[in-house]
Scaffold this active site. Structure first.
Site, PDB file in Angstrom:
ATOM      1  N   ARG A  66      61.666  73.156  62.131  1.00  0.00           N
ATOM      2  CA  ARG A  66      60.707  73.974  61.644  1.00  0.00           C
ATOM      3  C   ARG A  66      59.794  74.836  62.434  1.00  0.00           C
ATOM      4  O   ARG A  66      58.559  75.020  62.504  1.00  0.00           O
ATOM      5  CB  ARG A  66      59.687  72.895  60.999  1.00  0.00           C
ATOM      6  CG  ARG A  66      60.267  72.321  59.738  1.00  0.00           C
ATOM      7  CD  ARG A  66      58.942  71.736  58.925  1.00  0.00           C
ATOM      8  NE  ARG A  66      59.689  71.084  57.762  1.00  0.00           N
ATOM      9  CZ  ARG A  66      59.925  69.795  57.563  1.00  0.00           C
ATOM     10  NH1 ARG A  66      59.756  69.061  58.477  1.00  0.00           N
ATOM     11  NH2 ARG A  66      60.398  69.488  56.473  1.00  0.00           N
ATOM     12  N   LYS A  95      60.061  90.629  64.741  1.00  0.00           N
ATOM     13  CA  LYS A  95      61.148  90.451  63.543  1.00  0.00           C
ATOM     14  C   LYS A  95      62.461  89.869  63.992  1.00  0.00           C
ATOM     15  O   LYS A  95      63.161  90.255  64.888  1.00  0.00           O
ATOM     16  CB  LYS A  95      61.400  91.935  63.363  1.00  0.00           C
ATOM     17  CG  LYS A  95      60.225  92.678  62.324  1.00  0.00           C
ATOM     18  CD  LYS A  95      60.599  93.980  61.838  1.00  0.00           C
ATOM     19  CE  LYS A  95      59.535  94.372  60.847  1.00  0.00           C
ATOM     20  NZ  LYS A  95      59.864  95.952  60.294  1.00  0.00           N
ATOM     21  N   GLU A 105      66.095 104.885  69.747  1.00  0.00           N
ATOM     22  CA  GLU A 105      64.732 104.279  69.387  1.00  0.00           C
ATOM     23  C   GLU A 105      63.898 104.858  70.404  1.00  0.00           C
ATOM     24  O   GLU A 105      62.583 104.653  70.081  1.00  0.00           O
ATOM     25  CB  GLU A 105      65.103 102.679  69.461  1.00  0.00           C
ATOM     26  CG  GLU A 105      65.763 102.197  68.506  1.00  0.00           C
ATOM     27  CD  GLU A 105      65.271 101.789  67.222  1.00  0.00           C
ATOM     28  OE1 GLU A 105      64.250 102.514  66.978  1.00  0.00           O
ATOM     29  OE2 GLU A 105      66.019 101.386  66.304  1.00  0.00           O
ATOM     30  N   LYS A 109      55.030 100.217  70.626  1.00  0.00           N
ATOM     31  CA  LYS A 109      55.442  99.166  69.833  1.00  0.00           C
ATOM     32  C   LYS A 109      54.185  98.094  69.812  1.00  0.00           C
ATOM     33  O   LYS A 109      54.089  97.433  68.736  1.00  0.00           O
ATOM     34  CB  LYS A 109      56.845  98.645  70.255  1.00  0.00           C
ATOM     35  CG  LYS A 109      57.262  97.261  69.313  1.00  0.00           C
ATOM     36  CD  LYS A 109      57.841  97.923  68.148  1.00  0.00           C
ATOM     37  CE  LYS A 109      58.390  96.966  67.215  1.00  0.00           C
ATOM     38  NZ  LYS A 109      59.681  96.550  67.751  1.00  0.00           N
ATOM     39  N   GLU A 124      53.655  93.953  58.665  1.00  0.00           N
ATOM     40  CA  GLU A 124      54.021  95.098  57.998  1.00  0.00           C
ATOM     41  C   GLU A 124      53.363  95.075  56.426  1.00  0.00           C
ATOM     42  O   GLU A 124      53.819  95.597  55.641  1.00  0.00           O
ATOM     43  CB  GLU A 124      55.410  95.332  57.828  1.00  0.00           C
ATOM     44  CG  GLU A 124      55.823  96.902  57.558  1.00  0.00           C
ATOM     45  CD  GLU A 124      57.452  96.993  57.840  1.00  0.00           C
ATOM     46  OE1 GLU A 124      58.089  97.178  56.763  1.00  0.00           O
ATOM     47  OE2 GLU A 124      58.017  96.674  58.826  1.00  0.00           O
ATOM     48  N   ARG A 127      52.705  99.566  60.611  1.00  0.00           N
ATOM     49  CA  ARG A 127      54.009  99.280  60.992  1.00  0.00           C
ATOM     50  C   ARG A 127      55.355  99.625  60.489  1.00  0.00           C
ATOM     51  O   ARG A 127      56.430 100.002  60.946  1.00  0.00           O
ATOM     52  CB  ARG A 127      54.244  97.508  61.140  1.00  0.00           C
ATOM     53  CG  ARG A 127      55.396  97.063  62.097  1.00  0.00           C
ATOM     54  CD  ARG A 127      55.389  95.751  62.237  1.00  0.00           C
ATOM     55  NE  ARG A 127      56.759  95.365  62.979  1.00  0.00           N
ATOM     56  CZ  ARG A 127      56.641  94.097  63.689  1.00  0.00           C
ATOM     57  NH1 ARG A 127      55.759  93.185  63.608  1.00  0.00           N
ATOM     58  NH2 ARG A 127      57.931  93.803  64.370  1.00  0.00           N
ATOM     59  N   ASN A 141      59.992 102.277  60.893  1.00  0.00           N
ATOM     60  CA  ASN A 141      61.501 102.043  60.391  1.00  0.00           C
ATOM     61  C   ASN A 141      61.584 103.691  60.141  1.00  0.00           C
ATOM     62  O   ASN A 141      62.765 103.936  59.349  1.00  0.00           O
ATOM     63  CB  ASN A 141      61.123 101.418  58.938  1.00  0.00           C
ATOM     64  CG  ASN A 141      60.651 100.009  58.976  1.00  0.00           C
ATOM     65  OD1 ASN A 141      61.559  99.453  59.535  1.00  0.00           O
ATOM     66  ND2 ASN A 141      59.861  99.523  58.216  1.00  0.00           N
ATOM     67  N   HIS A 169      65.375 104.189  59.425  1.00  0.00           N
ATOM     68  CA  HIS A 169      65.951 103.129  59.296  1.00  0.00           C
ATOM     69  C   HIS A 169      66.633 102.878  57.847  1.00  0.00           C
ATOM     70  O   HIS A 169      67.667 102.354  57.782  1.00  0.00           O
ATOM     71  CB  HIS A 169      65.266 101.760  59.689  1.00  0.00           C
ATOM     72  CG  HIS A 169      65.031 101.737  61.139  1.00  0.00           C
ATOM     73  ND1 HIS A 169      64.572 102.786  61.956  1.00  0.00           N
ATOM     74  CD2 HIS A 169      65.418 100.798  61.935  1.00  0.00           C
ATOM     75  CE1 HIS A 169      64.874 102.288  63.178  1.00  0.00           C
ATOM     76  NE2 HIS A 169      65.064 101.187  63.221  1.00  0.00           N
ATOM     77  N   HIS A 202      70.287 102.120  57.754  1.00  0.00           N
ATOM     78  CA  HIS A 202      70.883 100.894  57.368  1.00  0.00           C
ATOM     79  C   HIS A 202      72.009 101.002  56.335  1.00  0.00           C
ATOM     80  O   HIS A 202      72.898 100.283  56.516  1.00  0.00           O
ATOM     81  CB  HIS A 202      69.855 100.006  56.988  1.00  0.00           C
ATOM     82  CG  HIS A 202      68.962  99.490  57.846  1.00  0.00           C
ATOM     83  ND1 HIS A 202      67.741  98.862  57.753  1.00  0.00           N
ATOM     84  CD2 HIS A 202      68.955  99.420  59.016  1.00  0.00           C
ATOM     85  CE1 HIS A 202      67.158  98.321  58.686  1.00  0.00           C
ATOM     86  NE2 HIS A 202      67.968  98.590  59.617  1.00  0.00           N
ATOM     87  N   HIS A 233      73.850 100.419  65.740  1.00  0.00           N
ATOM     88  CA  HIS A 233      72.598 100.316  65.234  1.00  0.00           C
ATOM     89  C   HIS A 233      71.836 101.466  65.257  1.00  0.00           C
ATOM     90  O   HIS A 233      71.181 102.343  64.709  1.00  0.00           O
ATOM     91  CB  HIS A 233      71.733  99.200  65.246  1.00  0.00           C
ATOM     92  CG  HIS A 233      70.288  99.340  64.787  1.00  0.00           C
ATOM     93  ND1 HIS A 233      70.175  99.280  63.390  1.00  0.00           N
ATOM     94  CD2 HIS A 233      69.152  99.336  65.401  1.00  0.00           C
ATOM     95  CE1 HIS A 233      68.716  99.473  63.228  1.00  0.00           C
ATOM     96  NE2 HIS A 233      68.319  99.648  64.461  1.00  0.00           N
TER      97      HIS A 233
END
Length: 366
Positions: free
Chosen positions: A121, A143, A185, A227, A237, A242, A246, A249, A253, A267
């Site tokens: 957990r 993330k 990036e 960042k 987000e 935030r 993206n 992205h 993606h 990527h």
């Protein structure tokens, strides 16, 4: 050594940046441990040059460790990879107070972070990024995720690391293609809200990729600071702050999904093409000047990065790409928020355009 902080109250954590930090990592890890033991997760490409060095640095502080080496590549960030890793961690007797070290690029960081968010957990982890992409982006912010058939990073959690250790000297062994993918990036931070930094990239990007240590150090520190600032303002987000990270992205993606998350398109390469598409879409809708879109395209193209569907190896129609975008994790109320721009350094979030409009635009880019 330079130290920055991701300010999240009681969950704040430091980011250490400095040449040679891998050889001194034990000193920075030791104060976090409840017992002098840790586990290192890495991949086959990173293990040979760096696992022994990190192990020696831990041993110098009396810290024992076990290690698990996973296959390199995006395919590792999967249900199968997650199952293998979590079973191994449990078999090693991991405790909730332990700190697992993620030694590698974005794939390892994402996978290890997600595993640590669910094992017992939740246990702690330390990011030790060895690629430019991970150093300037994915190692910071919490993330974590794996990929599934429907799309990229759709199964995951927000789980912040306890520490990030960045040693820029690891970039010396990074293949040129991986370095270029990470550079996309870096450029992103200029395009989001810092036109001056994009101009710096135009002037120094080539030197950075050729090995200029000063340029690399500046790019890493500037990107990480940006960042950290954005994550502190909007960790999960829930606002549009935030979400700006993206940029490129949603398009990128879709390109990755179309290529099966394979080495056909890394990527960062997908993000590069995606940022150009976002600017070109913005220009087509009259949101930004065509000259700005051309400037982004020309800079990335000059450094050999994908800057169009063709250069990314994509020959699919707009409908197929838009179908991938429909599974994007950012979809809300059936609408996909797009990160578009009013010019260099003036990105914003909008839901004004449906995927049918995006598909029509992509058809025109083939």
């Amino acid at each position: 050594m330079q130290q920055l902080t991701v300010d999240l109250g009681t969950r704040s954590y430091p980011i250490l940046i400095g040449d040679g930090l891998l050889g001194d990592i034990g000193r920075h890890v030791a104060p976090l441990l409840k017992r002098p033991r840790t586990m290192i997760i890495t991949d086959a490409h990173v293990a040979d040059p760096y696992l022994a060095r990190v192990g020696m640095a831990l041993g110098a502080e009396g810290i024992s460790f076990s290690s698990f080496v996973l296959p390199a590549g995006e395919a590792t960030k999967s249900w199968e990879g997650l199952a293998r890793l979590t079973e191994w961690l449990i078999g090693e007797g991991i405790e909730r107070s332990d700190h697992v070290i993620a030694l590698g690029g974005g794939v390892i960081g994402d996978l290890v972070g997600f595993a640590c968010s669910i094992v017992k957990r939740g246990c702690s982890f330390i990011q030790v990024p060895t690629t430019l992409l991970a150093q300037v982006d994915s190692s910071v912010g919490g993330k974590t995720a794996i990929n599934v058939a429907a799309g990229k990073n759709l199964i995951g959690a927000f789980h912040q690391p306890a520490l990030v250790v960045i040693d820029p000297t690891t970039l010396a062994t990074l293949p040129a293609r991986e370095l270029g993918a990470g550079y996309a990036e870096v450029v992103k931070y200029g395009l989001i809200d810092d036109a001056d930094f994009f101009a710096w990239c135009e002037a120094h990007g080539a030197a950075l990729l050729k090995g200029d240590g000063e340029a690399r150090a500046h790019a890493i520190a500037h990107s990480v600071a940006a960042k950290a600032r954005i994550v502190a303002a909007d960790e999960r987000e829930t606002q549009d702050v935030r979400a700006l990270l993206n940029l490129g992205h949603s398009f990128g993606h879709a390109l990755e999904a179309e290529t099966g998350y394979s080495d056909r398109l890394l990527h960062g390469e997908a993000v590069a093409a995606g940022m150009v598409l976002a600017h070109q879409f913005s220009a087509a809708k009259g949101l930004c000047a065509a000259e700005d879109a051309a400037r982004v395209r020309d800079h990335l193209a000059s450094l050999g990065l994908p800057h169009s569907l063709a250069s990314a190896g994509i020959n699919s129609g707009g409908a197929a790409l838009a179908a991938h975008m429909a599974h994007d994790k950012k979809v809300r109320g059936g609408k996909l928020p797009l990160i578009l721009t009013r010019g260099i350094g003036r990105s914003f979030v909008t839901e004004d355009y449906g995927l049918d409009t995006v598909a029509e635009f992509l058809d025109g880019q083939a």
